[in-house]
Write an enzyme that holds these catalytic residues in place. Structure first.
Site, short mmCIF file in Angstrom:
data_model
loop_
_atom_site.label_atom_id
_atom_site.label_comp_id
_atom_site.label_asym_id
_atom_site.label_seq_id
_atom_site.Cartn_x
_atom_site.Cartn_y
_atom_site.Cartn_z
N HIS A 151 0.84 -1.21 0.00
CA HIS A 151 0.00 0.00 0.00
C HIS A 151 0.87 1.25 0.00
O HIS A 151 0.67 2.18 -0.78
CB HIS A 151 -0.91 -0.03 1.23
CG HIS A 151 -1.78 1.18 1.38
ND1 HIS A 151 -1.41 2.27 2.12
CD2 HIS A 151 -2.99 1.46 0.86
CE1 HIS A 151 -2.37 3.18 2.06
NE2 HIS A 151 -3.35 2.70 1.30
N CYS A 194 -6.38 2.71 -16.80
CA CYS A 194 -5.78 3.37 -15.66
C CYS A 194 -5.24 2.26 -14.76
O CYS A 194 -5.50 1.10 -14.99
CB CYS A 194 -6.77 4.28 -14.94
SG CYS A 194 -8.33 3.49 -14.55
#
Lengths: 866, 866
Positions: free
Chosen positions: A456, A813
Site C-alpha cells: 500500500h 488506468c
C-alpha cells in the site's frame, strides 16, 4: 543439415569471416555478433574462429548424441584454416594455438555451458606457452584453470573437489591467496586435478568433447526449465563458437581494456574507458590494479589509440548505437573481443538520442528506440548527491523514486500537524493503510518497515510521486512509545532522517540532494515522442497539485480522478456517519454536509485541468476504510456493533464501487450533483463520469439513469458516462455493458487481482518472491501486465465493447498504464489512451512512441543498452 | 398483419375455438391455453371468447398507438360471433353479455395490465344483471368493482382515491367490512367513482379502450424493466383475451370449485379438490366458507360430477401431466375456466411419474420431465411432523434441509464433548468459521443468528447434510455468558431446542420428527435417470461416513475429497506448527507427525469408496484458518508476531491452494505420500490427485513433478493428476495447463468469487438482497451458475483444455454441481461429471437425466408443475 534453395546443403561450420548478424538463427547471438564484427572491422581485428551452427546441434540431438555426418570433417578443415591464419597449430609444442569454446543460442540463455578457455593446453604445450610468454606462472595457471574448467563443465566433476585441492595446497604452502601460489605449486595442483578424471591430453579430442558438451548442455535441466518459462522452442538448438585465444599479458607491448564510444555517464560525444598494460581483461574490471583512462593509450601506443578511436566510431555507425567494447592488445596488435550496445543512465540515453539525430547517425525513430523508458524515472526526482559521503543506517526496498529529508512523524496526524506548521516530515510506519493517506500528502517521504514494491505504501507513494522506502526490516517502529529503533540506535519523533527511494537507503545525516532537471535534451525527446505516438497519455490525479504537475509533465487530461481521498482526513467522521446512518433521513443529512466540500474539490480540479478532459471515478473503497476501528469504540456500544457488522472478510471482493452506489444511491447522486455544479462554473470543463467495478450490465444502466437524471435537473448536457472494466465478468459481457457506456477504462490493478485471484497486499512479498525463485513469474503481475491472462481479458473486453459501439473510447488506468512493456501490449490491443501517475507521464509518452515505432518497424528493440 | 405462406394475411383476431397451444407466439400463453382447452373439451365447456394477436400489438406499437387497419372490424365481428354463441349481447339491458379482458404475452410477465372483469356493465346493464341474478347487491358490487378497476388499470386513476372513497362510506354507514356495504351503498359508491374520471358508458368503447390499455401496458415501465432482465424481446408484443364472464353465484344450481386430476399431496391416482355451491371462485380459496370435498359433487349434481371426472382424465391425458383446474357451474352447466400442471410435493411428483408410465400415460422420458428436481430434497431429510402442534419461538433462513433436536451447544468443543458422551446437540453460534467445523460433525444441527443461504454455516451444513437454520436474528447468542436469548426468554447451554432447516423454524418443544423414506417409487425414478443421463454424478465427501452416504444415494465416486478438515480439531496445533516453523527441520518434524494421521484418513476413505474413483484435493485453505487468533497469544510474543505477519487482508485471494504447495512443498509431498501409501493397502483403489487454485501452467508442472517423483519412489503407477480450474486466468490458459493435467475440475464456487469479484461471505445478505430488489440478479450466483460470465469462462476453459488434450476428463465440483439449472447448462458445456454434496446426489441424477432428455426433445420443460 539444412537444404538450401538450390538443393545443396548448408554447411555445419561457418567461419567468423563468412557470417553476419542476419544469420543469428543459424549462428546464435554470440556467433552472429563476432562474425558481424569481423565483417565490419576486417579479419585482422577480431581473433579468428568459426561457429558450429544450431542446425548441427539439432542434428546431434536428433541423432541421439552422435555428431552428424560431415561435422567432424568440417570442424577439422575449419580448424586448419584457423591455424593457417593464426600461424600456430593446435597441440604444437613450441607455438601452440589455444582456443576458447563457447555456447551461443539465438537468445542468451543462463543455465547453459558457457565457456571453456585455453583449450589446447597439455603437458607439452604448456611449456611452449611458458616459453612464448616468458611467464611460467601464467602458463601453469592457465593450464590449471583449463584442467579444472574442462573437468567441471565438460565432464561434470564437482567443483568442490577442485576447491578443496586448492585449499589444501594453500594450507600446505602456508599462503592465503590463490595468487600467492607459484608455478611449482600450480604444476603440482594441475597434476592432482588430472587424477580426478581422465584428462584428454590430445587437443583435438579436447575440442570434440567440448563441442559435444555444449550440445548436451542445451538439454540440461536448468536450460530446459529456462526455455520453458521463456517459451524458447526446444528445436532451436545452440551454436558453438571456437575462437583463437589472445593474451594481453604477454609483456609490456600487450594490454587489455574496455572502451565506450561516448561518455557512459553523461552521453557526451567523447569516447571513454579504461585500460591496463600487460594485463588480462579481468584485471581491468577486478579493481586489483588501478586502470588508466583510455586517453592515455595515446601516449602508450599512439597507433593503437588511433585504431581504437576509428573502430569505436565505425562500430557506433554500424550498429547505430553507443557501443561498449572489450579489446586486447597482444604484442602491439589490437584485437576487438566484444562490442555491444552500452548500458547508460537516463541522462546519457537522452543525450545520445538527441546527438545521434543531430549528427545524422540515426533518424528520430531509431534514436528514440535506443532509450530505455523505465530508466527515465531517475530524471524526474531529487536524489542523494552521489558524491556525498554519508552513513547508510539501514536499507529497504526502493519503492518510489526520489529522495527526501525531514523529521520523523509516526502518525498521519503528526505529519499533517507538522505540515500545517511548515515543518517537513518523513512518515515512518510499520505499514500503511487507507487512514494514513492524509499523511502521505503532508509528508515529504514515506518509510515503512514492512511490505514490498507493491505494498500500500509503495503504491500510494508512487501514485503521488512521494519518495518511499518500504520493507526496511532493520527499522523497528514503536508508535506507541513514540520511537523507532535502528540497529540499537533509538530515534524519537521529531528527529531528522533522510531517505532515497531510488536507492532504498536510509541515513540520519543531512545529505545534500540533487534536484532533478528536465534537460533541454529530454524536452526534445518528449516532443518527438508526442509527434510519433498514437496512444494518448493522461494522468491519475486526485488533487489540483497533482493535476498541475501532470500537465507540466505532458498529460493530455486526467484519466482517473479518485474521489476516495476526498472523504478521508477530517471528512472521515461525516462519511462514517453516512455509512452507519440508521435511516434515510440521517443519511441524507450527513450526505448533504459533504456536498459543498465535494463541490469545491471538483471545482479546483477542473480549474487546474484547464479544459482538458477529467475522468472522475465515483466512490470506490472498501466500506471499512471510512469506519473507525471497532476496538476504538466502546465495547457493546451500538456503534461498535454496527462497525463489526460492516467488517468484511475479503474487502477487495466486498461492498465497493458500484455496489456502494446501488446500496446508497444518495451518495453517488451527491457526487454527480457536486460535479455538475462545479463544472458549470468552469468554462470549457470536460467531465467524464466513471462508474467503478461494474460486473453486470444493469448496474451501469441503473447508474446511468441516475446520472442522466441529475444532469437533466441541472440542465447539463456536455459530459460522458463510462465505466471501469476491472472484473473478469465485465470483459465477457462488455458488449452488453457498452450499451450504456460512452467509454471504458480498464482498471488493470483490480482486473489483475480478480483475474489471477491474487490479492496484491497478500501476495507481494513472500509468495511473489518464491514464485520468481521457482520461475513461475519473472516479475510482479502488478508491475507488468499479465498478457496471457489479464491482457487477453482486456482484448476480449475491448473487442466486445466495440462490437456494440464501434467508436467506444477505451483507456487504461492503473499501475500498468505507466509500465513500458505493458504500454507496448496496450498499443496493440485497441486502447486509445493510458493513464498513469503524474511522474510516469514522460515514461508513458516515450513508451507509447516506441510502441508505435515498433509496430511500423518490426524487429526494433527498445533500449537495448540497458 | 403477418403475411402467410400463400400470400394472404393472417387475421388480427382469432376465436378461442380456432386456436391451439402451438399458436403460443401469436396468441400468448393465456390465449393459447384457453384455445387448447376449448379444442379439447369442446366449445360448450369453456366460456367463449377470442384473442387479439401479438401481431396486432406489434402493429399497434409500430403505428404509434392507433389500431391497425382492420382490427376494429375484426373485433366487432368476433364479438358478434361471441354474442351469438352466448345468446346475450354486450350492452343489452335485459340479458347483458359481460366479458373479461386479459393480457397474455408469450411468457407470463408481471408488471403488465392483468385483468378487467365485468366489462359491459353500465347504469342500464347493471339492472339487467341484478334482475337476472336475483341479487341486487351482487350486481352493484360487480359494477362498482368494474368502474374502479377500469379507472385504475385502464385510465391510471390512483388506487388510493377509490380506497379513500370506500373508507369514507364505511365510516358514514358505520360498518367496518366491505362486505357489510349494501346495494344502496354500493350504488352510491359507484356514482362517486364515476366522478373520478370520464367513465365510458358505452360497452364497445369500454372494450376498445381496455384493449388499447393492454397494448400500452407492454411498454409500461415495470414491464420494460422486467423484459430487460429476462431478456424478453421488445418485439414480441402481448395478446389480449376477451372472454365471456360466467358466474357460480347465480343460485343453488350454480357453484365454483378447484379440482386436481390426482391427489395433490400423495399423487395417488384419485381426483381431489374442493367446491362450494352458489359461490364464486374466490370464495372457494378465501376460506370464508368451508368448501366441500369434490367427491360430494356427486350428491349435489351427479351429471356435473361425472362430466368433471371425465374432463380431468381427458385433460391429464391431453397434457400428459397431473392437472390443477378451476371450474364454475352456472345454472347447472359446467364451465372449465383454467387448467394447468399441478404443483405438487416431491412424493406426489415421484408417484405420478411412476404411475403415469405404468398407466401408459407417458413414456419414461416424459414422465421424468414432470418432476421438479429441486423439490426432491424434501424426501431425503427428516422434518417436523406437519401434523404436530408446537410454538415457533423464532424463524430464520431455511439454510440446509432436515430437522434436528438436541441440547444447546455454544461452541464446537462443547458439541464434540457432548458427542463423545453420546448426547445430541444443536450448535448455536452468531456465525461460524473454519474453527467450528469439528462442531458441525459432532452436532445434529446448526443454528446461527447471522448469515444467509450462502453463509459459511449454510454451505458447510449443506455440504455435510446437517440441518441448519441461519440468520435467525431474534436469537441473541452470548457465548461468553453461556446463554442465548430469544424474545425475552433466556436459555442456557444444555437446554433442549429443535430446528427445522427446511422450514427455517426454531422451537423449544419436543416436536416429533418424520424420518425420510426413499420410497420404492423414488428408487424407480432414480434408476430410470441413471439409464438416461450422460453426465456422471459424483459426491463431495470428506469423511468415510460421507462417502458411504453418497454411494448409498447413487454417487459414482468422490469428485472432491477436501483435506482441510483433516487438519482441524486436535490436529490444528500440529498444522499451526508446520506453518509457523522457523526453519525446514522444525517444519519437517511437524509434518512427519501429521503423515500417519493423514494416511489413516485416506485409507478409510478409499476403503469406503470401494474401488470407485476418489479425487483428493491437496490442501487449500487460507493460511489463517490453521492459526490461533493473535489475541489469544501473549502480547509481544514471537508467536503472536508471526501470526500477525501471516494475517491476510483478503484471505480468499491470498496464500491458498497451490500457492501453499509452492511455498511449503513438504506439505503436499506428505499428503501425496500418505495417499499413495494408503492406496497401496486398498485393492482396486482409484486415486486422482487434484491440485487446487492453479493460475499459471508452471504451478501445475512443478506439482506434477513432485507427485510423479513421490509416486515413482513408492512404485505407484495407477493414478491421475489434475487441477481445479477456479481462477479466470486458468480458463484463458487452459490449453497450456492441460499439458500437465489428466483432468480438470471446475471449482465453480471460487470461479464465481473471482470471476464476479464477489466474496461470498461479504456479498450475501445485504448486497444480494438489494441486487435482487433492483433486478440486477434474480438469485444468488453461488446458487445457480452465472452463465453469461462464469459459464462462458468454463466453456472457454473446457474448449481450450480439450484443444490440447481431446480426451481430457472434465468435472465440476462446488455448489452448482447439485443445482438443476446449472446442471442443464453443464450438460451442454462439455462437462463429463458433476460432484455435489451427498444429499444432493439424487437431485443431480434427476437433473442430469432431464438435461439429456431436454437435449433430445427440444422444447421440453421441467417440473412445470411447481
Amino acid at each position: 543439415m539444412t537444404e538450401t534453395r538450390d538443393g545443396s546443403q548448408s554447411p555445419w561450420v561457418i567461419d567468423f569471416a563468412d557470417g553476419s548478424r542476419e544469420m543469428r538463427d543459424l549462428l546464435g547471438g554470440k556467433g552472429a555478433n563476432v562474425a558481424e564484427m569481423t565483417r565490419v572491422l576486417g579479419a585482422e581485428r577480431v581473433p579468428a574462429g568459426f561457429t558450429i551452427t544450431t542446425d548441427a546441434c539439432v542434428a546431434y540431438m536428433d541423432g541421439d548424441g552422435s555428431f552428424p555426418d560431415g561435422l567432424e570433417d568440417q570442424v577439422a578443415s575449419a580448424l586448419g584454416r584457423l591455424e593457417a591464419q593464426a600461424g600456430k597449430r593446435l597441440g604444437d609444442a613450441a607455438e601452440p594455438l589455444l582456443v576458447s569454446v563457447r555456447s551461443g543460442a539465438r537468445e542468451s540463455m543462463p543455465g547453459m555451458l558457457d565457456t571453456v578457455l585455453n583449450l589446447g593446453l597439455n603437458d607439452e604445450t604448456v611449456l611452449g606457452l611458458a616459453e612464448r610468454s616468458g611467464n611460467e606462472r601464467f602458463a601453469w595457471d592457465s593450464y590449471r584453470r583449463f584442467v579444472q574448467m574442462f573437468g567441471n563443465v565438460v565432464l561434470g566433476v564437482a567443483g568442490e573437489r577442485f576447491e578443496q585441492a586448492i585449499a589444501s595446497i594453500k594450507s600446505a604452502r602456508a599462503v592465503s591467496l590463490d595468487t600467492e601460489l607459484d608455478a611449482d605449486a600450480l604444476r603440482e595442483l594441475t597434476g592432482e586435478f588430472k587424477t580426478f578424471y581422465e584428462f584428454p591430453a590430445e587437443p583435438r579430442e579436447q575440442l570434440a568433447r567440448a563441442i559435444g558438451a555444449v550440445f548436451d548442455s542445451w538439454q540440461g535441466e536448468r536450460a530446459v526449465a529456462y526455455r520453458r518459462i521463456k517459451r524458447i522452442p526446444e528445436g532451436w538448438g545452440t551454436a558453438v563458437n571456437v575462437q583463437q585465444m589472445v593474451f594481453g599479458n604477454l609483456g609490456e607491448s600487450s594490454g587489455s581494456g574496455v572502451a565506450f564510444s561516448r561518455d557512459e555517464v553523461t552521453g557526451a560525444p567523447q569516447p571513454s574507458g579504461d585500460f591496463l598494460a600487460n594485463a588480462q581483461g579481468e584485471d581491468v574490471v577486478s579493481g586489483v590494479r588501478t586502470p588508466k583512462d583510455i586517453s592515455e593509450l595515446r601516449a602508450w601506443r599512439p597507433e593503437v589509440h588511433e585504431q581504437l578511436m576509428d573502430i569505436l566510431q565505425t562500430l557506433e555507425r554500424h550498429y547505430g548505437d553507443m557501443q561498449d567494447t572489450e579489446f586486447t592488445v597482444q604484442d602491439g596488435r589490437l584485437y576487438m573481443l566484444q562490442t555491444r550496445s552500452a548500458k547508460r543512465p537516463a541522462q546519457a540515453a537522452v543525450r545520445f538520442a538527441v546527438d545521434a539525430v543531430g549528427e545524422g547517425l540515426l533518424d528520430r525513430e531509431a534514436a528514440l528506440m535506443t532509450i530505455d523508458p523505465s530508466s527515465l524515472d531517475a530524471l524526474l526526482h531529487p536524489t542523494f548527491d552521489p558524491s556525498a559521503d554519508y552513513e547508510v543506517v539501514a536499507t529497504g526496498v526502493a519503492a518510489s523514486p526520489g529522495a527526501a529529508k525531514g523529521e520523523i512523524a509516526l502518525s498521519a496526524a503528526e505529519a499533517v500537524r507538522a505540515a500545517a506548521e511548515g515543518r517537513e516530515t518523513i512518515l515512518v510506519r510499520s505499514f500503511t493503510e487507507a487512514d494514513d493517506v492524509a499523511g502521505f500528502y503532508a509528508a515529504q517521504g514515506i518509510l515503512t518497515s514492512e511490505g514490498g514494491k507493491a505494498s500500500h505504501a509503495a503504491l500510494v507513494a508512487r501514485g503521488m510521486g512521494r519518495p518511499a522506502v518500504t520493507g526496511a526490516s532493520a527499522v523497528q517502529v514503536d508508535a506507541g512509545a513514540g520511537e523507532i529503533r535502528i540497529d540499537g540506535r533509538v530515534l524519537h519523533a521529531g528527529d531528522r532522517i533522510a531517505i532515497d527511494g531510488s536507492l532504498g537507503r536510509i541515513t540520519l545525516e543531512d545529505v545534500p540532494l540533487i534536484e532533478p532537471q528536465v534537460s533541454e535534451h529530454f524536452h526534445t525527446v518528449l516532443d518527438w515522442c508526442d509527434e510519433l505516438r498514437s496512444l494518448g497519455v493522461r494522468a491519475n490525479a486526485d488533487t489540483p497539485a497533482d493535476v498541475i504537475k501532470a500537465i507540466e509533465l505532458g498529460a493530455e487530461g486526467v484519466g482517473l480522478c479518485r474521489t476516495e481521498h476526498m472523504f478521508l482526513g477530517d471528512r472521515q467522521p461525516l462519511m462514517a456517519a453516512v455509512i452507519m446512518a440508521e435511516d434515510r433521513a440521517a443519511r441524507a443529512e450527513a450526505i448533504e454536509q459533504l456536498r459543498p466540500l465535494q463541490e469545491a474539490d471538483f471545482e479546483q480540479i477542473l480549474q487546474a485541468a484547464g479544459g482538458r478532459p477529467v475522468t472522475v471515478r465515483l466512490l470506490d473503497p472498501p466500506l471499512h476504510e471510512f469506519l473507525p476501528h471497532p476496538n476504538d469504540l466502546p465495547e457493546g456500544s451500538p456503534q461498535r456493533k454496527r462497525v463489526e457488522q460492516l467488517q468484511e472478510s475479503n474487502p477487495m471482493l466486498g461492498t465497493r464501487g458500484v455496489r456502494l452506489g446501488i446500496l446508497f444511491p444518495e451518495l453517488y447522486e451527491m457526487q454527480v450533483r457536486a460535479l455538475f455544479a462545479a463544472s458549470a462554473r468552469i468554462p470549457g470543463a470536460r467531465i467524464e463520469v466513471m462508474v467503478p467495478l461494474v460486473a453486470y450490465e444493469r448496474e451501469l444502466a441503473l447508474m446511468r439513469t441516475l446520472i442522466e437524471r441529475v444532469a437533466a435537473e441541472q440542465d447539463h448536457g456536455d459530459y460522458l458516462i463510462g465505466t471501469m472494466i476491472e472484473i473478469p465478468r465485465a470483459c465477457f459481457q462488455a458488449d452488453e455493458i457498452a450499451r450504456d457506456a460512452d467509454f471504458f477504462s480498464f482498471g488493470t490493478n483490480d482486473l489483475t487481482q480478480t483475474g489471477l485471484g491474487f490479492s496484491r497486499d497478500d501476495i507481494e512479498g513472500r509468495v511473489l518472491a518464491r514464485y520468481i525463485d521457482v520461475k513461475i513469474l519473472d516479475r510482479s503481475p502488478f508491475e507488468t501486465l499479465d498478457t496471457p491472462g489479464v491482457g487477453q481479458m482486456m482484448r476480449m473486453g475491448a473487442w466486445l465493447g466495440r462490437k456494440t459501439k464501434p467508436d467506444l473510447k477505451i483507456g487504461v488506468c492503473g499501475e500498468h498504464g505507466g509500465d513500458p512493456d505493458s504500454i507496448d501490449f496496450l498499443h496493440h490491443s485497441g486502447i486509445d489512451y493510458v493513464s498513469c501517475s503524474p511522474y510516469r507521464v514522460p515514461i508513458a509518452r516515450v513508451a507509447a512512441a516506441q510502441a508505435a515505432i515498433r509496430a511500423r518497424r518490426p524487429g526494433s528493440e527498445t533500449g537495448s543498452g540497458s
